[in-house]
Design an enzyme around this catalytic site. Structure first.
Site, PDB file in Angstrom:
ATOM      1  N   ARG A   1      38.098  45.688  28.618  1.00  0.00           N
ATOM      2  CA  ARG A   1      38.894  45.268  29.757  1.00  0.00           C
ATOM      3  C   ARG A   1      38.161  44.383  30.677  1.00  0.00           C
ATOM      4  O   ARG A   1      38.575  43.780  31.466  1.00  0.00           O
ATOM      5  CB  ARG A   1      39.350  46.650  30.527  1.00  0.00           C
ATOM      6  CG  ARG A   1      40.061  46.282  31.431  1.00  0.00           C
ATOM      7  CD  ARG A   1      40.965  47.654  32.389  1.00  0.00           C
ATOM      8  NE  ARG A   1      40.549  48.997  31.582  1.00  0.00           N
ATOM      9  CZ  ARG A   1      39.605  49.619  31.927  1.00  0.00           C
ATOM     10  NH1 ARG A   1      38.693  49.352  32.826  1.00  0.00           N
ATOM     11  NH2 ARG A   1      39.375  50.927  31.292  1.00  0.00           N
TER      12      ARG A   1
ATOM     13  N   TYR B   1      54.369  29.461  45.846  1.00  0.00           N
ATOM     14  CA  TYR B   1      54.679  30.000  44.742  1.00  0.00           C
ATOM     15  C   TYR B   1      55.663  31.124  44.819  1.00  0.00           C
ATOM     16  O   TYR B   1      55.244  32.050  45.688  1.00  0.00           O
ATOM     17  CB  TYR B   1      53.647  30.203  43.650  1.00  0.00           C
ATOM     18  CG  TYR B   1      54.350  30.485  42.293  1.00  0.00           C
ATOM     19  CD1 TYR B   1      55.079  29.921  41.368  1.00  0.00           C
ATOM     20  CD2 TYR B   1      53.912  32.126  42.122  1.00  0.00           C
ATOM     21  CE1 TYR B   1      55.404  30.757  40.046  1.00  0.00           C
ATOM     22  CE2 TYR B   1      54.351  32.482  40.759  1.00  0.00           C
ATOM     23  CZ  TYR B   1      55.077  32.012  39.775  1.00  0.00           C
ATOM     24  OH  TYR B   1      55.438  32.574  38.768  1.00  0.00           O
TER      25      TYR B   1
ATOM     26  N   ASP C   1      44.639  28.118  46.075  1.00  0.00           N
ATOM     27  CA  ASP C   1      45.508  28.106  44.459  1.00  0.00           C
ATOM     28  C   ASP C   1      45.510  26.488  44.119  1.00  0.00           C
ATOM     29  O   ASP C   1      46.180  25.858  44.729  1.00  0.00           O
ATOM     30  CB  ASP C   1      46.938  28.649  44.722  1.00  0.00           C
ATOM     31  CG  ASP C   1      47.592  28.893  43.282  1.00  0.00           C
ATOM     32  OD1 ASP C   1      47.260  28.063  42.438  1.00  0.00           O
ATOM     33  OD2 ASP C   1      48.552  29.681  43.170  1.00  0.00           O
TER      34      ASP C   1
ATOM     35  N   LYS D   1      49.590  27.028  33.249  1.00  0.00           N
ATOM     36  CA  LYS D   1      50.258  25.619  33.488  1.00  0.00           C
ATOM     37  C   LYS D   1      49.161  24.771  33.068  1.00  0.00           C
ATOM     38  O   LYS D   1      48.961  24.720  31.752  1.00  0.00           O
ATOM     39  CB  LYS D   1      50.269  25.643  35.177  1.00  0.00           C
ATOM     40  CG  LYS D   1      50.986  26.632  35.714  1.00  0.00           C
ATOM     41  CD  LYS D   1      52.367  26.989  35.291  1.00  0.00           C
ATOM     42  CE  LYS D   1      52.975  28.453  35.823  1.00  0.00           C
ATOM     43  NZ  LYS D   1      52.771  29.011  37.325  1.00  0.00           N
TER      44      LYS D   1
HETATM   45  C1  LIG Z   1      52.611  29.860  38.195  1.00  0.00           C
HETATM   46  C2  LIG Z   1      52.019  29.883  39.235  1.00  0.00           C
HETATM   47  C3  LIG Z   1      51.497  31.114  39.617  1.00  0.00           C
HETATM   48  C4  LIG Z   1      51.482  32.496  38.862  1.00  0.00           C
HETATM   49  O1  LIG Z   1      50.898  32.463  37.525  1.00  0.00           O
HETATM   50  P1  LIG Z   1      51.159  33.341  36.450  1.00  0.00           P
HETATM   51  O2  LIG Z   1      50.352  32.690  35.423  1.00  0.00           O
HETATM   52  O3  LIG Z   1      52.716  32.757  36.113  1.00  0.00           O
HETATM   53  O4  LIG Z   1      51.404  34.525  36.747  1.00  0.00           O
HETATM   54  C5  LIG Z   1      50.612  31.055  40.862  1.00  0.00           C
HETATM   55  N1  LIG Z   1      50.589  30.042  41.563  1.00  0.00           N
HETATM   56  C6  LIG Z   1      51.247  28.831  41.481  1.00  0.00           C
HETATM   57  C7  LIG Z   1      51.103  27.659  42.052  1.00  0.00           C
HETATM   58  C8  LIG Z   1      51.991  28.744  40.112  1.00  0.00           C
HETATM   59  O5  LIG Z   1      52.475  27.559  39.660  1.00  0.00           O
END
Ligand SMILES: *Cc1c(COP(=O)(O)O)cnc(C)c1O
Length: 394
Positions: A58, A111, A183, A208
């Site tokens: 974990r 997001y 982010d 992504k």
């Molecule tokens: C998709 C996304 C998230 C969340 O990520 P997950 O891997 O789907 O949990 C957070 N911030 C941005 C900008 C995103 O595009």
């Protein structure tokens, strides 16, 4: 390996020597939930903190550790934590750092699920969350005052792609005693490294671009060693348990090897496509940081080497037109997510940002004629033709 090597080289090599794994060119996947000790004394010394080794999956795993070393290097941090998803990464940060009655400032456009976390979940834990337009210096100064613990934003911001000046906002946050969390999912470290501009933590949805192949859900947090240790030992170990699987870590490592190449291709195609879309009679406006019409084109040019693969466009015919465009693509796929080889189209108001609700959508300026496109890696002529014929039908 010295850090002065180039980005592509580091994305392929950092943290791994083939002789560690019987000469295997590609790192192995360590599918083990637990790790054995040579003796009872080793076990107790490890638990007492006097000795280091892998203990339990974990918290640590060797495949995960390699990915973390590579991510830290590419983002210019000293340490990283890979997690089961982007929301897992954000959750580990939030629950490690914030307490009831703390104060947070976030950009007004986020997001959709991050928005829900800040708009509805954190207030129910008595965290005071202020939404502000952090692309506006006056609003930023007014919102981030002493007593603020955390400032959080994406840049370019989802879904409208306005930019936030990372260096300027981080400086204001630091003066107020707040940590800045960026982010960096949309840009990736190939285009933008927030830690080098003064941010304290970077979070990613590795689902992504970092993975890039639409076959993994994963996330990451990158920053200084001390704070990442807290995020791992509190947020991951005790609170969320949002551990990345060794297979997901391996797939992200594989994706990272071509990150630079892919970002160049995404960016070049998106710039070309954004210019083409801007001339279409059914399009009211195109949002892309590389366009001269972007309100922060100067900031984009001075801070980004290229502008990424996401384009948003506002259709003159509103939601009806947006739906018609989506129903007339052939190559492009209707799907949330982004950063994949496939070109994707989605309608934020009814899909990724539907959690905002009608009132907040109006308040935060997200309109129903907005469509977001994640430009893929197909031949740019094919993407152009597909989007143009879909627009003609819109
Ligand atoms: C998709 C996304 C998230 C969340 O990520 P997950 O891997 O789907 O949990 C957070 N911030 C941005 C900008 C995103 O595009």
């Amino acid at each position: 390996m010295p850090n002065k090597r180039g980005f592509h080289t580091r994305a392929i090599h950092v943290g791994y020597e083939p002789d560690e794994a019987l000469g295997a060119l590609t790192p192995p996947i360590h599918m083990s939930s637990t790790f054995t000790f040579g003796s009872a004394e080793d076990a107790s010394a490890t638990f007492a903190g006097d000795r280091k080794q892998y203990v339990y999956g974990r918290v640590h795993n060797p495949t995960q550790a390699l990915l973390e070393a590579r991510l830290a290097d590419l983002e210019g941090g000293t340490s990283a934590l890979a997690t089961a998803s982007g929301m897992g990464a954000i959750g580990c940060v939030i629950w490690s750092i914030l307490k009831p009655n703390d104060r947070v400032v976030v950009h007004r456009r986020l997001y959709g699920n991050t928005f829900t976390l800040f708009r509805h979940e954190l207030p129910s834990w008595n965290v005071d969350v202020t939404f502000a337009d952090l692309s506006d210096p006056a609003q930023t100064e007014a919102a981030i005052r002493p007593g603020t613990q955390l400032v959080f934003f994406e840049t370019p911001a989802n879904p409208s792609l306005e930019l936030i000046d990372i260096a300027a906002v981080s400086a204001i946050a630091r003066q107020a005693g707040a940590l800045t969390v960026v982010d960096n999912t949309f840009c990736t470290p190939y285009l933008q490294r927030p830690l080098e501009l003064g941010a304290d933590l970077v979070v990613h949805s590795m689902t992504k671009y970092l993975c890039g192949h639409g076959d993994v859900v994963a996330g990451a947090v990158i920053g200084a060693e001390e704070i990442i240790k807290t995020v791992r030992m509190n947020g991951l170990r005790f609170i969320t348990g949002a551990t990345i699987s060794p297979i997901a870590a391996f797939l992200v490592l594989r994706g990272l090897k071509t990150l630079g190449l892919r970002m160049e291709r995404h960016s070049h195609s998106a710039l070309r496509i954004s210019r083409l879309l801007e001339r279409h009679p059914k399009v009211a406006r195109v949002f892309y940081p590389g366009l001269q019409s972007h309100p922060q084109f100067q900031l984009a040019k001075s801070s980004l080497p290229m502008f990424g693969g996401l384009i948003s466009l506002e259709l003159k015919g509103g939601a009806v037109s947006a739906r018609r465009m989506m129903n007339n693509v052939r190559l492009t796929r209707i799907a949330v997510s982004l950063g994949d080889a496939e070109t994707l189209i989605q309608h934020p108001v009814s899909m990724t940002h539907s959690a905002y609700g009608a009132e907040d959508l109006a308040r935060f300026g997200i309109s129903s004629g907005l469509v977001r496109i994640s430009v893929g890696l197909e031949d740019v002529e094919d993407i152009e033709q597909d989007l143009l014929s879909a627009l003609d039908a819109a």
